[in-house]
Design an enzyme around this catalytic site. Structure first.
Site, PDB file in Angstrom:
ATOM      1  N   ARG A 188       2.560  -6.536   8.938  1.00 32.79           N
ATOM      2  CA  ARG A 188       1.881  -5.359   9.483  1.00 32.79           C
ATOM      3  C   ARG A 188       2.493  -4.889  10.801  1.00 32.79           C
ATOM      4  NH1 ARG A 188      -4.230  -7.034   7.520  1.00 32.79           N
ATOM      5  NH2 ARG A 188      -4.267  -5.702   5.677  1.00 32.79           N
ATOM      6  N   LYS A 230       0.816  -1.219   0.000  1.00 33.74           N
ATOM      7  CA  LYS A 230       0.000   0.000   0.000  1.00 33.74           C
ATOM      8  C   LYS A 230       0.853   1.274   0.000  1.00 33.74           C
ATOM      9  CE  LYS A 230      -3.909  -2.234   2.334  1.00 33.74           C
ATOM     10  NZ  LYS A 230      -4.848  -2.168   3.472  1.00 33.74           N
ATOM     11  N   ARG A 254      -2.210 -14.379   4.627  1.00 30.93           N
ATOM     12  CA  ARG A 254      -2.928 -13.670   5.704  1.00 30.93           C
ATOM     13  C   ARG A 254      -2.180 -13.853   7.031  1.00 30.93           C
ATOM     14  NH1 ARG A 254      -7.093 -10.092   4.420  1.00 30.93           N
ATOM     15  NH2 ARG A 254      -7.654 -10.317   6.600  1.00 30.93           N
ATOM     16  N   HIS A 311      -2.123  -5.468   1.542  1.00 32.77           N
ATOM     17  CA  HIS A 311      -3.415  -6.133   1.357  1.00 32.77           C
ATOM     18  C   HIS A 311      -3.143  -7.575   0.964  1.00 32.77           C
ATOM     19  CE1 HIS A 311      -7.420  -7.075  -0.290  1.00 32.77           C
ATOM     20  NE2 HIS A 311      -6.741  -7.700  -1.241  1.00 32.77           N
ATOM     21  N   GLU A 326      -9.504 -10.904  -7.610  1.00 24.90           N
ATOM     22  CA  GLU A 326      -8.561  -9.795  -7.439  1.00 24.90           C
ATOM     23  C   GLU A 326      -7.371  -9.914  -8.384  1.00 24.90           C
ATOM     24  OE1 GLU A 326      -9.660  -8.948  -2.729  1.00 24.90           O
ATOM     25  OE2 GLU A 326      -7.639  -9.581  -3.238  1.00 24.90           O
ATOM     26  N   ASN A 339      -1.717   0.133   6.866  1.00 20.77           N
ATOM     27  CA  ASN A 339      -1.204  -1.123   7.416  1.00 20.77           C
ATOM     28  C   ASN A 339      -0.353  -1.917   6.434  1.00 20.77           C
ATOM     29  OD1 ASN A 339      -3.274  -1.866   5.786  1.00 20.77           O
ATOM     30  ND2 ASN A 339      -4.505  -2.864   7.364  1.00 20.77           N
ATOM     31  N   TYR A 363     -12.477  -2.019  -3.647  1.00 22.37           N
ATOM     32  CA  TYR A 363     -12.939  -2.129  -2.250  1.00 22.37           C
ATOM     33  C   TYR A 363     -14.460  -2.033  -2.134  1.00 22.37           C
ATOM     34  CZ  TYR A 363      -8.354  -2.177   0.031  1.00 22.37           C
ATOM     35  OH  TYR A 363      -7.103  -2.535   0.495  1.00 22.37           O
ATOM     36  N   PHE A 382     -15.366   3.779   7.077  1.00 22.43           N
ATOM     37  CA  PHE A 382     -14.019   4.171   6.657  1.00 22.43           C
ATOM     38  C   PHE A 382     -13.813   4.101   5.146  1.00 22.43           C
ATOM     39  CE2 PHE A 382     -13.805  -0.360   7.918  1.00 22.43           C
ATOM     40  CZ  PHE A 382     -13.321  -0.935   6.754  1.00 22.43           C
ATOM     41  N   THR A 389      -5.325  -6.855  10.843  1.00 22.57           N
ATOM     42  CA  THR A 389      -5.590  -5.578  10.166  1.00 22.57           C
ATOM     43  C   THR A 389      -4.971  -4.409  10.939  1.00 22.57           C
ATOM     44  OG1 THR A 389      -7.704  -6.533   9.460  1.00 22.57           O
ATOM     45  CG2 THR A 389      -7.442  -4.145   9.213  1.00 22.57           C
TER      46      THR A 389
HETATM   47  P1  IDP Z   1      -7.941  -6.637   5.841  1.00 23.39           P
HETATM   48  O1  IDP Z   1      -7.128  -5.737   4.953  1.00 23.39           O
HETATM   49  O2  IDP Z   1      -7.146  -7.140   7.007  1.00 23.39           O
HETATM   50  O3  IDP Z   1      -8.648  -7.735   5.094  1.00 23.39           O
HETATM   51  P2  IDP Z   1     -10.528  -5.286   5.979  1.00 23.39           P
HETATM   52  O4  IDP Z   1     -11.444  -5.349   7.142  1.00 23.39           O
HETATM   53  O5  IDP Z   1     -10.887  -6.054   4.754  1.00 23.39           O
HETATM   54  O6  IDP Z   1      -9.071  -5.715   6.509  1.00 23.39           O
HETATM   55  O7  IDP Z   1     -10.339  -3.757   5.613  1.00 23.39           O
HETATM   56  C1  IDP Z   1      -9.736  -3.359   4.402  1.00 23.39           C
HETATM   57  C2  IDP Z   1      -8.792  -2.221   4.689  1.00 23.39           C
HETATM   58  O8  IDP Z   1      -9.533  -1.099   5.154  1.00 23.39           O
HETATM   59  C3  IDP Z   1      -7.767  -2.480   5.808  1.00 23.39           C
HETATM   60  O9  IDP Z   1      -6.646  -3.219   5.403  1.00 23.39           O
HETATM   61  C4  IDP Z   1      -7.417  -1.066   6.209  1.00 23.39           C
HETATM   62  O10 IDP Z   1      -6.492  -0.454   5.307  1.00 23.39           O
HETATM   63  C5  IDP Z   1      -8.767  -0.363   6.108  1.00 23.39           C
HETATM   64  N1  IDP Z   1      -9.493  -0.370   7.382  1.00 23.39           N
HETATM   65  C6  IDP Z   1     -10.070  -1.422   8.008  1.00 23.39           C
HETATM   66  N2  IDP Z   1     -10.665  -1.074   9.159  1.00 23.39           N
HETATM   67  C7  IDP Z   1     -10.468   0.269   9.276  1.00 23.39           C
HETATM   68  C8  IDP Z   1     -10.851   1.241  10.269  1.00 23.39           C
HETATM   69  O11 IDP Z   1     -11.515   0.942  11.275  1.00 23.39           O
HETATM   70  N3  IDP Z   1     -10.450   2.525  10.038  1.00 23.39           N
HETATM   71  C9  IDP Z   1      -9.737   2.897   8.931  1.00 23.39           C
HETATM   72  N4  IDP Z   1      -9.367   2.020   7.980  1.00 23.39           N
HETATM   73  C10 IDP Z   1      -9.726   0.719   8.149  1.00 23.39           C
HETATM   74 MG    MG Z   2     -10.127  -7.667   3.627  1.00 26.04          MG
END
Ligand code: IDP
Ligand code: MG
Length: 140
Positions: free
Chosen positions: A104, A11, A87, A117, A128, A114, A51, A59, A93
């Site tokens: 991460r 990212k 993962r 992805h 994807e 973070n 997304y 968010f 996350t």
């Molecule tokens: P993941 O990337 O671990 O699968 P997801 O829940 O799918 O997590 O969320 C996608 C992306 O959205 C996260 O990697 C992060 O960059 C962002 N994100 C997730 N939760 C939050 C939040 O509570 N605040 C801001 N950004 C968030």
């Molecule tokens: Mg995800």
């Protein structure tokens, strides 16, 4: 067992902090084969489409803006159980909650920025990978 493929994105935060090389080394040390890789910049429309699953989350707008704030590096990774395995080495996350020695934990800044992805299911990995790469780019 047949090798599986997953989609990884380094990212904008990790690209800006010049950690993309460190992350690629980490991934290779974990024995993934990098099948394809490219540096690109997403348009707003593309980021919203990628997304789309999160479109109703609070968010979403912030996430899209973050993902188009700079270049990203996208790769197709191959390994046994690549989806789950990636993962695992990515970590939670929220970097604060991620286990030691995960991408991460090492390179993420906060829950949004973070570092990486990774696809969350085999079905999504297939979608994807198609989103970013043509058949021609997917060398073996
Ligand atoms: P993941 O990337 O671990 O699968 P997801 O829940 O799918 O997590 O969320 C996608 C992306 O959205 C996260 O990697 C992060 O960059 C962002 N994100 C997730 N939760 C939050 C939040 O509570 N605040 C801001 N950004 C968030
Ligand atoms: Mg995800």
């Amino acid at each position: 067992m047949k090798k599986q493929r997953t989609l990884s994105i380094i990212k904008p935060d990790a690209m800006t902090s010049k950690n993309s090389g460190n992350i690629i080394s980490f991934i290779e040390e974990k024995n993934f084969n990098i099948v394809a890789q490219k540096k690109i910049m997403l348009t707003k429309k593309q980021a919203e489409e990628f997304y789309n699953i999160h479109k109703d989350r609070p968010f979403f707008g912030e996430l899209v803006d973050f993902m188009i704030s700079g270049p990203i590096s996208v790769q197709v990774l191959e390994a046994e159980n690549a989806v789950t395995y990636y993962r695992e080495i990515m970590g939670s996350t929220n970097p604060e909650e991620a286990e030691q020695n995960t991408i991460r934990k090492l390179f993420g800044k906060n829950i949004q920025c973070n570092a990486v992805h990774g696809s969350d299911s085999l079905e999504n990995a297939v979608k994807e990978i198609k989103f970013f790469f043509s058949e021609l780019e997917l060398i073996n």
